[in-house]
Design an enzyme around this catalytic site. Structure first.
Site, PDB file in Angstrom:
ATOM      1  N   LYS A 134       0.997   4.323  -2.795  1.00  0.00           N
ATOM      2  CA  LYS A 134       0.697   5.726  -2.491  1.00  0.00           C
ATOM      3  C   LYS A 134       1.901   6.634  -2.705  1.00  0.00           C
ATOM      4  O   LYS A 134       1.752   7.819  -3.025  1.00  0.00           O
ATOM      5  CB  LYS A 134       0.164   5.832  -1.054  1.00  0.00           C
ATOM      6  CG  LYS A 134      -1.283   5.373  -0.941  1.00  0.00           C
ATOM      7  CD  LYS A 134      -2.173   6.208  -1.849  1.00  0.00           C
ATOM      8  CE  LYS A 134      -3.639   5.885  -1.747  1.00  0.00           C
ATOM      9  NZ  LYS A 134      -4.476   6.754  -2.584  1.00  0.00           N
TER      10      LYS A 134
ATOM     11  N   THR B 159     -13.213   6.545   7.006  1.00  0.00           N
ATOM     12  CA  THR B 159     -13.861   6.038   5.797  1.00  0.00           C
ATOM     13  C   THR B 159     -13.917   4.520   5.880  1.00  0.00           C
ATOM     14  O   THR B 159     -13.458   3.918   6.860  1.00  0.00           O
ATOM     15  CB  THR B 159     -13.091   6.444   4.527  1.00  0.00           C
ATOM     16  OG1 THR B 159     -11.881   5.683   4.454  1.00  0.00           O
ATOM     17  CG2 THR B 159     -12.750   7.931   4.542  1.00  0.00           C
TER      18      THR B 159
ATOM     19  N   TYR C 273       0.834  -1.201   0.000  1.00  0.00           N
ATOM     20  CA  TYR C 273       0.000   0.000   0.000  1.00  0.00           C
ATOM     21  C   TYR C 273       0.873   1.258   0.000  1.00  0.00           C
ATOM     22  O   TYR C 273       0.621   2.203  -0.768  1.00  0.00           O
ATOM     23  CB  TYR C 273      -0.924   0.004   1.211  1.00  0.00           C
ATOM     24  CG  TYR C 273      -1.791   1.232   1.311  1.00  0.00           C
ATOM     25  CD1 TYR C 273      -2.853   1.422   0.429  1.00  0.00           C
ATOM     26  CD2 TYR C 273      -1.557   2.210   2.280  1.00  0.00           C
ATOM     27  CE1 TYR C 273      -3.658   2.554   0.507  1.00  0.00           C
ATOM     28  CE2 TYR C 273      -2.356   3.342   2.363  1.00  0.00           C
ATOM     29  CZ  TYR C 273      -3.402   3.505   1.479  1.00  0.00           C
ATOM     30  OH  TYR C 273      -4.196   4.634   1.558  1.00  0.00           O
TER      31      TYR C 273
END
Length: 322
Positions: free
Chosen positions: A179, A212, A175
């Site tokens: 990013k 989120t 990840y």
């Protein structure tokens, strides 16, 4: 920029925006832009979630110009089809927000094209999408591309010998690489737009730590990350607050091409938009160029770089990948 909020967004009437992602930060971006008068196209995988997002925005902002378009960032054919549809339906695009993402699936998963899912979706998908929409962006008014990175990029590294994590898959490391790649792409895109004489501003942003569904949807609701999201909710700022750096980058007259924005408090985990500190690896121009070349090869999407070049004014798809 002190305590900049969505109330400070200037009128977006007459502007057309594409936002990837139907929930979380993407929803908040779309809602704020629609409230400011923009025509917003929400692009995502799920038509049902897209319909919910569109209906909610229309309820919150009566008269909002908002629609859903199907787009799967883990499929190059879906990205190409989306670009073709949009080029046929609008004359120009003023704003592209590369927001949607996948985070830390516990086991290595592949995109439809055989890429490690996080690198393939978060970086390669948005790289290809930007290329497909470049003709529309070049025809837009004061066009901007805002690409979301993450504070996880601080610990990221681009493993050019194993971009797809085939030799070793560590969820958070993959990840972080994706990013970091997003941030490097945003900065390199600005350099290339400036060199080509295009008026496009490319800007990076990150939301800090926001509440989120990215963690529970990726790592799983019962993972350490998902449990932290559920039981330590007070450590996560609301999605609407996390969306502010993106919205600042997308709309503020003071936002600069090639800049990176994030929250201003507690090591950039929360707060109001401010200049974020890019990790040193993100500023490595040679690595950014190498990543760009690899991304073009993997996606089959390339960008014209010669001033005045007009070969479709945008992405030239490799015939072998069509």
């Amino acid at each position: 920029m002190t305590h900049w909020t969505a109330a400070d967004i200037p009128s977006q009437r007459g502007r057309t925006a594409v936002v990837t992602g139907t929930g979380g930060l993407g929803f908040e971006d779309a809602l704020a832009l629609a409230r400011a008068g923009a025509r917003v196209i929400i692009a995502g995988r799920s038509p049902s979630r897209g319909a919910i997002a569109v209906n909610q925005i229309r309820q919150c902002a009566p008269g909002a110009k908002v629609d859903f378009e199907a787009l799967d960032l883990a499929r190059l054919d879906s990205i190409a089809a989306f670009g073709k549809r949009l080029r046929a339906s609008v004359d120009g695009l003023d704003l592209l927000i590369n927001n949607a993402g996948v985070m830390t699936p516990p086991t290595r998963k592949l995109s439809a094209d055989g890429f490690e899912l996080q690198f393939g979706t978060n970086h390669l998908g948005h790289f290809a999408l930007t290329g497909e929409l470049l003709p529309l962006l070049r025809a837009g008014s004061r066009p901007r591309v805002v690409t979301l990175s993450s504070i996880a990029a601080r610990s990221g590294a681009i493993n050019f010998d194993d971009l797809q994590s085939e030799r070793s898959y560590v969820p958070m490391a993959a990840y972080a690489q994706s990013k970091l790649a997003c941030l490097m792409f945003a900065l390199e895109l600005q350099r290339r737009c400036a060199a080509a004489g295009w008026a496009i501003q490319s800007i990076a942003a990150h939301p800090g730590v926001a509440r989120t569904d990215l963690l529970p949807n990726g790592a799983g609701a019962r993972s350490i990350q998902g449990m932290a999201r559920r039981y330590l909710w007070f450590l996560f700022q609301p999605a609407a607050q996390g969306a502010l750096p993106t919205l600042y980058a997308a709309t503020s007259p003071q936002a600069r091409g090639g800049a990176y924005y994030g929250p201003d408090k507690l090591s950039e985990t929360r707060g109001y938009p401010a200049i974020a500190k890019a990790p040193p690896l993100a500023l490595d121009i040679d690595s950014a160029a190498r990543l760009w070349t690899a991304s073009e090869r993997l996606t089959g999407v390339s960008f014209p770089t010669v001033r005045g070049q007009d070969a479709h004014l945008g992405a030239v798809r490799d015939a072998s990948s069509a």
